[in-house]
Design a protein around this motif. Structure first.
Motif, PDB file in Angstrom:
ATOM      1  N   GLY A  51      40.547  58.774  59.047  1.00  0.00           N
ATOM      2  CA  GLY A  51      40.056  57.580  59.718  1.00  0.00           C
ATOM      3  C   GLY A  51      41.019  56.441  59.520  1.00  0.00           C
ATOM      4  O   GLY A  51      42.149  56.637  59.052  1.00  0.00           O
ATOM      5  N   GLU A  52      40.556  55.243  59.855  1.00  0.00           N
ATOM      6  CA  GLU A  52      41.392  54.056  59.714  1.00  0.00           C
ATOM      7  C   GLU A  52      41.822  53.894  58.257  1.00  0.00           C
ATOM      8  O   GLU A  52      41.028  54.141  57.349  1.00  0.00           O
ATOM      9  CB  GLU A  52      40.613  52.813  60.147  1.00  0.00           C
ATOM     10  CG  GLU A  52      40.306  52.759  61.631  1.00  0.00           C
ATOM     11  CD  GLU A  52      41.548  52.555  62.482  1.00  0.00           C
ATOM     12  OE1 GLU A  52      42.403  51.722  62.116  1.00  0.00           O
ATOM     13  OE2 GLU A  52      41.669  53.249  63.506  1.00  0.00           O
ATOM     14  N   PRO A  53      43.069  53.464  58.027  1.00  0.00           N
ATOM     15  CA  PRO A  53      43.496  53.204  56.650  1.00  0.00           C
ATOM     16  C   PRO A  53      42.586  52.153  55.993  1.00  0.00           C
ATOM     17  O   PRO A  53      42.051  51.282  56.672  1.00  0.00           O
ATOM     18  CB  PRO A  53      44.912  52.651  56.817  1.00  0.00           C
ATOM     19  CG  PRO A  53      45.365  53.144  58.151  1.00  0.00           C
ATOM     20  CD  PRO A  53      44.129  53.229  58.998  1.00  0.00           C
ATOM     21  N   THR A  54      42.406  52.279  54.684  1.00  0.00           N
ATOM     22  CA  THR A  54      41.561  51.338  53.950  1.00  0.00           C
ATOM     23  C   THR A  54      42.313  50.781  52.751  1.00  0.00           C
ATOM     24  O   THR A  54      43.113  51.479  52.136  1.00  0.00           O
ATOM     25  CB  THR A  54      40.249  52.004  53.485  1.00  0.00           C
ATOM     26  OG1 THR A  54      39.482  51.036  52.771  1.00  0.00           O
ATOM     27  CG2 THR A  54      40.492  53.219  52.605  1.00  0.00           C
ATOM     28  N   ASP A  55      42.019  49.521  52.444  1.00  0.00           N
ATOM     29  CA  ASP A  55      42.572  48.901  51.233  1.00  0.00           C
ATOM     30  C   ASP A  55      41.735  49.254  50.011  1.00  0.00           C
ATOM     31  O   ASP A  55      42.138  48.986  48.888  1.00  0.00           O
ATOM     32  CB  ASP A  55      42.589  47.371  51.383  1.00  0.00           C
ATOM     33  CG  ASP A  55      43.566  46.906  52.447  1.00  0.00           C
ATOM     34  OD1 ASP A  55      44.550  47.624  52.713  1.00  0.00           O
ATOM     35  OD2 ASP A  55      43.338  45.821  53.018  1.00  0.00           O
ATOM     36  N   TRP A  74      34.784  57.674  60.045  1.00  0.00           N
ATOM     37  CA  TRP A  74      35.637  57.646  58.854  1.00  0.00           C
ATOM     38  C   TRP A  74      34.965  58.566  57.856  1.00  0.00           C
ATOM     39  O   TRP A  74      33.781  58.400  57.543  1.00  0.00           O
ATOM     40  CB  TRP A  74      35.734  56.227  58.296  1.00  0.00           C
ATOM     41  CG  TRP A  74      36.789  56.041  57.231  1.00  0.00           C
ATOM     42  CD1 TRP A  74      38.052  55.576  57.419  1.00  0.00           C
ATOM     43  CD2 TRP A  74      36.670  56.307  55.816  1.00  0.00           C
ATOM     44  NE1 TRP A  74      38.723  55.544  56.204  1.00  0.00           N
ATOM     45  CE2 TRP A  74      37.894  55.987  55.219  1.00  0.00           C
ATOM     46  CE3 TRP A  74      35.640  56.800  55.014  1.00  0.00           C
ATOM     47  CZ2 TRP A  74      38.124  56.132  53.853  1.00  0.00           C
ATOM     48  CZ3 TRP A  74      35.870  56.953  53.654  1.00  0.00           C
ATOM     49  CH2 TRP A  74      37.101  56.614  53.083  1.00  0.00           C
ATOM     50  N   VAL A  75      35.697  59.542  57.351  1.00  0.00           N
ATOM     51  CA  VAL A  75      35.143  60.529  56.422  1.00  0.00           C
ATOM     52  C   VAL A  75      36.093  60.644  55.241  1.00  0.00           C
ATOM     53  O   VAL A  75      37.288  60.909  55.421  1.00  0.00           O
ATOM     54  CB  VAL A  75      34.995  61.920  57.087  1.00  0.00           C
ATOM     55  CG1 VAL A  75      34.423  62.927  56.105  1.00  0.00           C
ATOM     56  CG2 VAL A  75      34.132  61.841  58.343  1.00  0.00           C
ATOM     57  N   GLY A  76      35.574  60.424  54.039  1.00  0.00           N
ATOM     58  CA  GLY A  76      36.440  60.513  52.870  1.00  0.00           C
ATOM     59  C   GLY A  76      35.678  60.833  51.604  1.00  0.00           C
ATOM     60  O   GLY A  76      34.441  60.805  51.565  1.00  0.00           O
ATOM     61  N   PHE A  77      36.446  61.129  50.581  1.00  0.00           N
ATOM     62  CA  PHE A  77      35.900  61.408  49.257  1.00  0.00           C
ATOM     63  C   PHE A  77      36.408  60.358  48.275  1.00  0.00           C
ATOM     64  O   PHE A  77      37.581  59.973  48.318  1.00  0.00           O
ATOM     65  CB  PHE A  77      36.343  62.795  48.761  1.00  0.00           C
ATOM     66  CG  PHE A  77      35.672  63.924  49.473  1.00  0.00           C
ATOM     67  CD1 PHE A  77      34.452  64.416  49.030  1.00  0.00           C
ATOM     68  CD2 PHE A  77      36.254  64.521  50.588  1.00  0.00           C
ATOM     69  CE1 PHE A  77      33.819  65.474  49.690  1.00  0.00           C
ATOM     70  CE2 PHE A  77      35.637  65.573  51.245  1.00  0.00           C
ATOM     71  CZ  PHE A  77      34.416  66.048  50.792  1.00  0.00           C
ATOM     72  N   TYR A  78      35.513  59.914  47.418  1.00  0.00           N
ATOM     73  CA  TYR A  78      35.869  59.081  46.274  1.00  0.00           C
ATOM     74  C   TYR A  78      35.482  59.859  45.021  1.00  0.00           C
ATOM     75  O   TYR A  78      34.456  60.536  45.000  1.00  0.00           O
ATOM     76  CB  TYR A  78      35.090  57.761  46.282  1.00  0.00           C
ATOM     77  CG  TYR A  78      35.637  56.727  47.231  1.00  0.00           C
ATOM     78  CD1 TYR A  78      36.635  55.843  46.829  1.00  0.00           C
ATOM     79  CD2 TYR A  78      35.143  56.620  48.524  1.00  0.00           C
ATOM     80  CE1 TYR A  78      37.131  54.886  47.700  1.00  0.00           C
ATOM     81  CE2 TYR A  78      35.631  55.655  49.394  1.00  0.00           C
ATOM     82  CZ  TYR A  78      36.624  54.791  48.969  1.00  0.00           C
ATOM     83  OH  TYR A  78      37.110  53.853  49.840  1.00  0.00           O
ATOM     84  N   PHE A  79      36.306  59.745  43.976  1.00  0.00           N
ATOM     85  CA  PHE A  79      36.023  60.430  42.717  1.00  0.00           C
ATOM     86  C   PHE A  79      36.148  59.476  41.549  1.00  0.00           C
ATOM     87  O   PHE A  79      36.962  58.548  41.581  1.00  0.00           O
ATOM     88  CB  PHE A  79      36.982  61.619  42.520  1.00  0.00           C
ATOM     89  CG  PHE A  79      36.717  62.736  43.482  1.00  0.00           C
ATOM     90  CD1 PHE A  79      35.679  63.628  43.267  1.00  0.00           C
ATOM     91  CD2 PHE A  79      37.475  62.864  44.633  1.00  0.00           C
ATOM     92  CE1 PHE A  79      35.414  64.643  44.169  1.00  0.00           C
ATOM     93  CE2 PHE A  79      37.222  63.876  45.547  1.00  0.00           C
ATOM     94  CZ  PHE A  79      36.186  64.768  45.306  1.00  0.00           C
TER      95      PHE A  79
END
Length: 152
Positions: A61-65, A41-46
């Protein structure tokens, strides 16, 4: 593909100014998730404006809440406060961990700085126990520095 082989592709994606920021960030996520076996799972948070919270940006990646994370909560929230990389070899051993999926075994979060300010971070979950090395940290710092160039 090793980290050194991926660096020119990261630079190429970042320099595609005809694409939106989110399109470029999503391309980075896709590149990493596709070419690094243990990046699941690879993502960015800002940072969400002036609020003490992070907002989920592009990810693969897998959906996240977990689309909004308060500062201090979970690994990402802790990095928003500490301004330091956080490598978690075993998420089950972390008291302040927000579980996204039962398959996640490890996590690494590296902040993105623009003009010395922590504006966000790259977050990587792995279904492999303890996969992250110092080489991962240096590579992700390289990516965050390139991403910072999009915002400066």
């Amino acid at each position: 593909m090793n980290f050194e082989q991926l660096k020119p592709q990261i630079e190429s994606i970042v320099s595609e100014t005809n694409r939106t920021v989110d399109e470029r960030l999503l391309s980075i996520c896709q590149l990493l998730e596709t070419h690094i076996e243990y990046y699941n799972w690879v993502g960015f948070y800002f940072r969400n404006g002036n609020k003490e919270e992070l907002h989920l940006g592009p990810y693969v990646g897998e959906p996240t809440d977990h689309t909004v994370i308060p500062f201090g909560k979970g690994i990402c929230g802790q990095v928003a406060v500490s301004n330091e990389n956080f490598v978690v070899p075993d998420v089950a051993a972390q008291d302040n961990y927000i579980a996204c999926s039962i398959t996640v075994k490890a996590e690494i979060v590296v902040p993105v700085f623009v003009n010395g300010e922590n504006i966000g971070q790259i977050d990587i979950d792995s279904n492999t126990p303890d996969p992250f090395t110092e080489a991962d940290e240096r590579f992700l710092e390289f990516i965050c520095a390139k991403v910072a160039g999009i915002f400066s």
